[in-house]
Enzyme design. Structure first.
Site, short mmCIF file in Angstrom:
data_model
loop_
_atom_site.label_atom_id
_atom_site.label_comp_id
_atom_site.label_asym_id
_atom_site.label_seq_id
_atom_site.Cartn_x
_atom_site.Cartn_y
_atom_site.Cartn_z
N HIS A 113 0.85 -1.20 0.00
CA HIS A 113 0.00 0.00 0.00
C HIS A 113 0.88 1.24 0.00
O HIS A 113 2.02 1.19 0.46
CB HIS A 113 -0.92 0.01 1.23
CG HIS A 113 -1.80 -1.19 1.32
ND1 HIS A 113 -3.00 -1.26 0.67
CD2 HIS A 113 -1.65 -2.37 1.96
CE1 HIS A 113 -3.55 -2.43 0.91
NE2 HIS A 113 -2.75 -3.13 1.69
N GLY A 140 9.10 -22.54 8.48
CA GLY A 140 7.79 -22.24 9.06
C GLY A 140 7.65 -20.82 9.57
O GLY A 140 8.56 -20.27 10.16
N SER A 158 13.05 -20.50 9.99
CA SER A 158 11.71 -20.32 10.53
C SER A 158 11.56 -18.96 11.20
O SER A 158 12.47 -18.49 11.89
CB SER A 158 11.41 -21.41 11.56
OG SER A 158 11.39 -22.66 10.94
N LYS A 164 14.36 -7.83 1.92
CA LYS A 164 15.19 -7.43 0.78
C LYS A 164 15.65 -8.68 0.04
O LYS A 164 15.51 -9.80 0.53
CB LYS A 164 16.39 -6.60 1.23
CG LYS A 164 17.38 -7.36 2.09
CD LYS A 164 18.55 -6.48 2.50
CE LYS A 164 19.58 -7.31 3.28
NZ LYS A 164 20.74 -6.51 3.63
N LYS A 181 24.88 -17.93 7.21
CA LYS A 181 25.90 -18.89 6.77
C LYS A 181 25.74 -19.17 5.29
O LYS A 181 24.72 -18.85 4.70
CB LYS A 181 25.84 -20.18 7.58
CG LYS A 181 24.62 -21.02 7.28
CD LYS A 181 24.38 -22.28 8.15
CE LYS A 181 25.52 -23.01 8.65
NZ LYS A 181 25.19 -24.24 9.38
#
Length: 187
Positions: A113, A140, A158, A164, A181
């Site tokens: 928006h 997850g 998770s 970005k 890593k």
């Protein structure tokens, strides 16, 4: 220019446009049917997904509950797997490569928006495409935000919030996500 054309171009568009409302309704009816289809009816589920999505590989499996805005703006490669409760807001294109896995409760959001409150309150919206490379694993409850591109062999930990773009062969984690890593491939 139609509202759909503006939407796909990343321009401000009116989501109340009749064509877009009808397209979203059709996607909701198809996902409702998908989510009510037994997991043992794999051929029916696959057929529904192939008719909902813009393009797919041969092997595609999505657990219920799955939700999306349009479906037609989602393009996935071969061996695509999505676990429970995934939401893909495909206002712009979402392109996901081969051999990708998405864990439970992942959100992939192209919708955004305007920042200006007056413009935002007008009801106009916009979107930015998302691209995810081959061999990626999204953990997850991760969130992929509008405009993000991920390279090949990326693991998103998770709970991460990806704000970005990132290159290939890395593990990213955190809010906002950052590289933690490198992925060393066995090839």
């Amino acid at each position: 220019m139609s509202e759909r054309t503006k939407m796909l171009a990343g321009d401000l568009y009116n989501p109340s446009d009749d064509e877009l409302v009808q397209m979203r309704l059709n996607a909701r009816l198809m996902t409702e049917k998908l989510n009510q289809t037994s997991i043992v009816d794999l051929q029916v589920r696959t057929k529904l997904l192939k008719s909902l999505f813009g393009s797919t590989g041969k092997n595609i499996h999505i657990e219920s509950m799955f939700h999306c805005d349009y479906g037609s703006n989602i393009h996935v490669g071969e061996n695509f797997y999505v676990n429970f409760a995934c939401v893909i807001l495909d206002v712009a294109e979402v392109r996901i490569g081969n051999n990708c896995m998405i864990a439970p409760q992942v959100g992939i959001y192209t919708a955004t928006h305007p920042l200006d409150p007056v413009e935002r309150n007008s009801g106009l919206e916009l979107a930015k495409p998302i691209t995810i490379g081959d061999n990626c694993w999204i953990g997850g409850q991760a969130t992929i935000n509008p405009g993000v591109t991920l390279g090949d062999n990326v693991v998103v930990a998770s709970g991460s919030v990806v704000t970005k773009s990132f290159g290939s062969n890395i593990v990213i984690a955190g809010n906002p996500a950052k590289v933690i890593k490198e992925v060393v491939t066995s090839v």
